[in-house]
Design an enzyme around this catalytic site. Structure first.
Site, PDB file in Angstrom:
ATOM      1  N   CYS A   1       0.805  -1.235   0.000  1.00 28.91           N
ATOM      2  CA  CYS A   1       0.000   0.000   0.000  1.00 28.91           C
ATOM      3  C   CYS A   1       0.839   1.287   0.000  1.00 28.91           C
ATOM      4  O   CYS A   1       0.533   2.243  -0.731  1.00 28.91           O
ATOM      5  CB  CYS A   1      -0.941  -0.010   1.200  1.00 28.91           C
ATOM      6  SG  CYS A   1      -0.224  -0.693   2.699  1.00 28.91           S
TER       7      CYS A   1
ATOM      8  N   LYS B   1      10.099  -3.852   1.752  1.00 32.76           N
ATOM      9  CA  LYS B   1       9.159  -3.972   0.632  1.00 32.76           C
ATOM     10  C   LYS B   1       9.108  -2.667  -0.158  1.00 32.76           C
ATOM     11  O   LYS B   1       9.141  -2.668  -1.386  1.00 32.76           O
ATOM     12  CB  LYS B   1       7.751  -4.339   1.137  1.00 32.76           C
ATOM     13  CG  LYS B   1       7.612  -5.828   1.409  1.00 32.76           C
ATOM     14  CD  LYS B   1       6.193  -6.208   1.737  1.00 32.76           C
ATOM     15  CE  LYS B   1       5.929  -6.159   3.201  1.00 32.76           C
ATOM     16  NZ  LYS B   1       4.653  -6.715   3.624  1.00 32.76           N
TER      17      LYS B   1
ATOM     18  N   HIS C   1      -2.672   6.330   4.307  1.00 34.07           N
ATOM     19  CA  HIS C   1      -1.243   6.417   4.635  1.00 34.07           C
ATOM     20  C   HIS C   1      -0.704   7.774   4.166  1.00 34.07           C
ATOM     21  O   HIS C   1      -0.963   8.212   3.044  1.00 34.07           O
ATOM     22  CB  HIS C   1      -0.455   5.318   3.930  1.00 34.07           C
ATOM     23  CG  HIS C   1      -0.664   3.938   4.487  1.00 34.07           C
ATOM     24  ND1 HIS C   1      -1.455   3.658   5.587  1.00 34.07           N
ATOM     25  CD2 HIS C   1      -0.158   2.737   4.093  1.00 34.07           C
ATOM     26  CE1 HIS C   1      -1.420   2.361   5.832  1.00 34.07           C
ATOM     27  NE2 HIS C   1      -0.655   1.771   4.945  1.00 34.07           N
TER      28      HIS C   1
HETATM   29  N1  LIG Z   1      -4.943  -3.759   5.116  1.00 33.40           N
HETATM   30  C1  LIG Z   1      -4.204  -3.123   4.209  1.00 33.40           C
HETATM   31  O1  LIG Z   1      -4.124  -1.876   4.120  1.00 33.40           O
HETATM   32  C2  LIG Z   1      -3.440  -3.914   3.256  1.00 33.40           C
HETATM   33  C3  LIG Z   1      -3.366  -5.296   3.328  1.00 33.40           C
HETATM   34  N2  LIG Z   1      -2.651  -5.967   2.407  1.00 33.40           N
HETATM   35  C4  LIG Z   1      -2.555  -7.447   2.401  1.00 33.40           C
HETATM   36  O2  LIG Z   1      -3.841  -8.004   2.098  1.00 33.40           O
HETATM   37  C5  LIG Z   1      -3.986  -9.256   2.754  1.00 33.40           C
HETATM   38  C6  LIG Z   1      -5.218  -9.217   3.634  1.00 33.40           C
HETATM   39  O3  LIG Z   1      -5.069  -8.214   4.637  1.00 33.40           O
HETATM   40  P1  LIG Z   1      -6.246  -7.863   5.645  1.00 33.40           P
HETATM   41  O4  LIG Z   1      -7.545  -7.884   4.921  1.00 33.40           O
HETATM   42  O5  LIG Z   1      -5.814  -6.629   6.325  1.00 33.40           O
HETATM   43  O6  LIG Z   1      -6.213  -9.143   6.639  1.00 33.40           O
HETATM   44  P2  LIG Z   1      -7.348  -9.666   7.626  1.00 33.40           P
HETATM   45  O7  LIG Z   1      -6.641 -10.379   8.711  1.00 33.40           O
HETATM   46  O8  LIG Z   1      -8.288  -8.588   7.980  1.00 33.40           O
HETATM   47  O9  LIG Z   1      -8.155 -10.776   6.741  1.00 33.40           O
HETATM   48  C7  LIG Z   1      -7.595 -12.005   6.373  1.00 33.40           C
HETATM   49  C8  LIG Z   1      -8.579 -12.814   5.532  1.00 33.40           C
HETATM   50  O10 LIG Z   1      -7.969 -14.075   5.173  1.00 33.40           O
HETATM   51  C9  LIG Z   1      -8.737 -15.155   5.725  1.00 33.40           C
HETATM   52  N3  LIG Z   1      -7.823 -16.192   6.207  1.00 33.40           N
HETATM   53  C10 LIG Z   1      -6.987 -16.123   7.279  1.00 33.40           C
HETATM   54  N4  LIG Z   1      -6.305 -17.288   7.425  1.00 33.40           N
HETATM   55  C11 LIG Z   1      -6.736 -18.095   6.429  1.00 33.40           C
HETATM   56  C12 LIG Z   1      -6.444 -19.454   6.063  1.00 33.40           C
HETATM   57  N5  LIG Z   1      -5.540 -20.170   6.720  1.00 33.40           N
HETATM   58  N6  LIG Z   1      -7.068 -19.975   4.991  1.00 33.40           N
HETATM   59  C13 LIG Z   1      -7.994 -19.244   4.304  1.00 33.40           C
HETATM   60  N7  LIG Z   1      -8.325 -17.968   4.602  1.00 33.40           N
HETATM   61  C14 LIG Z   1      -7.704 -17.406   5.656  1.00 33.40           C
HETATM   62  C15 LIG Z   1      -9.548 -14.562   6.846  1.00 33.40           C
HETATM   63  O11 LIG Z   1     -10.703 -15.359   7.058  1.00 33.40           O
HETATM   64  P3  LIG Z   1     -11.428 -15.490   8.516  1.00 33.40           P
HETATM   65  O12 LIG Z   1     -12.269 -14.262   8.683  1.00 33.40           O
HETATM   66  O13 LIG Z   1     -12.252 -16.717   8.345  1.00 33.40           O
HETATM   67  O14 LIG Z   1     -10.347 -15.609   9.527  1.00 33.40           O
HETATM   68  C16 LIG Z   1      -9.874 -13.197   6.265  1.00 33.40           C
HETATM   69  O15 LIG Z   1     -10.903 -13.320   5.308  1.00 33.40           O
HETATM   70  C17 LIG Z   1      -2.671  -9.492   3.502  1.00 33.40           C
HETATM   71  O16 LIG Z   1      -1.786 -10.238   2.692  1.00 33.40           O
HETATM   72  C18 LIG Z   1      -2.145  -8.091   3.724  1.00 33.40           C
HETATM   73  O17 LIG Z   1      -0.763  -8.090   3.920  1.00 33.40           O
HETATM   74  C19 LIG Z   1      -2.034  -5.291   1.417  1.00 33.40           C
HETATM   75  C20 LIG Z   1      -2.085  -3.951   1.328  1.00 33.40           C
HETATM   76  C21 LIG Z   1      -2.786  -3.163   2.224  1.00 33.40           C
HETATM   77  N1  LIG Z   2       2.037  -3.615   5.867  1.00 29.57           N
HETATM   78  C1  LIG Z   2       1.038  -2.695   5.362  1.00 29.57           C
HETATM   79  C2  LIG Z   2      -0.138  -3.416   4.807  1.00 29.57           C
HETATM   80  C3  LIG Z   2       0.221  -4.700   4.171  1.00 29.57           C
HETATM   81  O1  LIG Z   2      -0.321  -5.694   4.501  1.00 29.57           O
HETATM   82  O2  LIG Z   2       1.176  -4.661   3.251  1.00 29.57           O
HETATM   83  P1  LIG Z   2       1.695  -5.921   2.410  1.00 29.57           P
HETATM   84  O3  LIG Z   2       0.625  -6.307   1.459  1.00 29.57           O
HETATM   85  O4  LIG Z   2       2.901  -5.460   1.692  1.00 29.57           O
HETATM   86  O5  LIG Z   2       1.998  -7.027   3.377  1.00 29.57           O
HETATM   87  C4  LIG Z   2       0.597  -1.779   6.495  1.00 29.57           C
HETATM   88  O6  LIG Z   2       0.750  -2.213   7.585  1.00 29.57           O
HETATM   89  O7  LIG Z   2       0.100  -0.696   6.326  1.00 29.57           O
END
Ligand SMILES: NC(=O)C1=CN([C@@H]2O[C@H](COP(=O)(O)OP(=O)(O)OC[C@H]3O[C@@H](n4cnc5c(N)ncnc54)[C@H](OP(=O)(O)O)[C@@H]3O)[C@@H](O)[C@H]2O)C=CC1
Ligand SMILES: N[C@@H](CC(=O)OP(=O)(O)O)C(=O)O
Length: 347
Positions: free
Chosen positions: A147, A203, A240
């Site tokens: 992000c 990253k 951010h």
């Molecule tokens: N938040 C942000 O600003 C950003 C996040 N990201 C990336 O995006 C991804 C998601 O982040 P975020 O939404 O914040 O994370 P969350 O923890 O909020 O959500 C994770 C999701 O993955 C599911 N999950 C967790 N473990 C498993 C598993 N073992 N098998 C299948 N599904 C699973 C969860 O399901 P359940 O509800 O059932 O646990 C939930 O739907 C990450 O890789 C993060 O690094 C990237 C950029 C920005």
């Molecule tokens: N690490 C970022 C969000 C994130 O999950 O990034 P990435 O997809 O590179 O793991 C934050 O904390 O704001």
């Protein structure tokens, strides 16, 4: 309509995917997956909805399934919002038969996986052919960056095309939503700032140079300037903020820099893609902007807002500015969707 699935649909980023795709003119949500904790439940019962907009009616009754291609069937594209360790195992399984537009970091720096911001490096999508040949997949994986990286790189791209950048320093102030709903305890962040986000600086440094790098027909050669990042968590929910310091090889005029940033347009704007902002970079002239609360939703959260653009009096050939980008829209779900819109249009 193209049938799409969302992997990790109950999480912070998964919910943004749902919000942005609910009324999409070309993509229709037909599958939602999450962990075993959520599988088998109606979406409305499985997810703790945290967005300001209500849960779209169209997804409330969809039954969440396990994150497995045998369960999430008949989809042409899956959007991945999975934790990186799960993504590393699951995304390749889906890529055997469909397109995976991933927001997770697991596969971003694989040499045959395109890491793409459509306005910046759409030509890196040519790696798809190499990926399919290497791995024997009928589908493929395309990733979007971290992000903080996305917001920074959208502002660096027009400058990199016009000037010789010598080095860049960036200091981030990142929202708590970036760490997921349970990521940062309130006791750690209220009345506080945490000066460390695991893996984030590495990253930002590697992904930015990769995105601005040249695809030579076989692999990506990173851009050749120095980049140093310092990343910090602040008590903001979404958006951010980044303070950017750039040293060029030659002298610059601030009006030229301003024109360069605000005239920047890329392929999504030329193709008029549904999620493309009119201008990827928007300049604010007020001395107290940009601010996350006021500027994170610029152009539906898909544009990056730049302010406090000025010459750096302390050093020759240098400028500095502050930017704000929405971390879960332009920095995550919106970025994956724009990648998928571009792929649907040109591949
Ligand atoms: N938040 C942000 O600003 C950003 C996040 N990201 C990336 O995006 C991804 C998601 O982040 P975020 O939404 O914040 O994370 P969350 O923890 O909020 O959500 C994770 C999701 O993955 C599911 N999950 C967790 N473990 C498993 C598993 N073992 N098998 C299948 N599904 C699973 C969860 O399901 P359940 O509800 O059932 O646990 C939930 O739907 C990450 O890789 C993060 O690094 C990237 C950029 C920005
Ligand atoms: N690490 C970022 C969000 C994130 O999950 O990034 P990435 O997809 O590179 O793991 C934050 O904390 O704001």
């Amino acid at each position: 309509m193209v049938n799409v699935g969302i992997l990790g649909a109950t999480g912070m980023v998964g919910q943004r995917f749902i919000e942005l795709l609910a009324d999409h003119p070309k993509f229709e949500i037909t599958a939602l997956t999450a962990s075993a904790r959520s599988a088998g439940k109606r979406y409305e019962d499985a997810a703790t909805w945290y967005l300001d907009s209500p849960i779209p009616e169209s997804v409330k009754d969809i039954t969440v399934v396990d994150t497995d291609p045998k369960e999430a069937k008949d989809v042409d594209i899956v959007f991945s919002a999975l934790p990186a360790d799960t993504a590393a195992i699951v995304e390749p399984k889906f890529a055997k038969s469909c397109i995976v537009a991933s927001n997770a970091s697991a596969m971003r720096m694989e040499p045959d996986v395109p890491l793409v911001i459509p306005e910046v490096n759409p030509e890196h999508l040519d790696l798809v052919e190499i990926q399919q040949k290497n791995r024997g997949w009928d589908g493929f994986i395309v990733t979007n960056p971290n992000c903080s990286t996305i917001a920074l790189t959208l502002t660096l791209k027009p400058l990199y095309d016009q000037y010789n950048i010598k080095r860049v320093y960036v200091s981030t102030m990142q929202a708590v939503s970036g760490a997921g709903y349970n990521g940062v305890p309130s006791m750690a962040i209220v009345d506080n700032l945490v000066p460390f986000i695991g893996g984030e600086e590495e990253k930002m440094e590697s992904e930015t140079l990769h995105l601005l790098g040249e695809f030579d027909g076989e692999s990506v050669v990173p851009a050749p300037f120095g980049l140093s990042a310092s990343c910090h968590r602040v008590a903001v929910v979404n958006g951010h903020t980044e303070a950017v310091f750039i040293e060029m090889e030659d002298d610059l005029e601030i009006e030229d820099v301003k024109n360069c940033l605000c005239n920047f347009k890329g392929l999504p704007q030329k193709l008029d893609l549904h999620s493309a902002p009119k201008n990827p970079v928007v300049i604010r002239e007020e001395e107290n902007r940009p601010q996350p609360r006021m500027d994170r939703n610029t152009d539906n959260g898909m544009a990056v807002t730049v302010g406090r653009l000025r010459k750096d009096a302390a050093f020759d050939n240098s400028l500095r500015y502050v930017l704000v980008g929405h971390n879960t829209i332009r920095g995550a779900a919106g970025a994956s969707i724009l990648n998928a819109e571009l792929i649907s249009e040109i591949m």
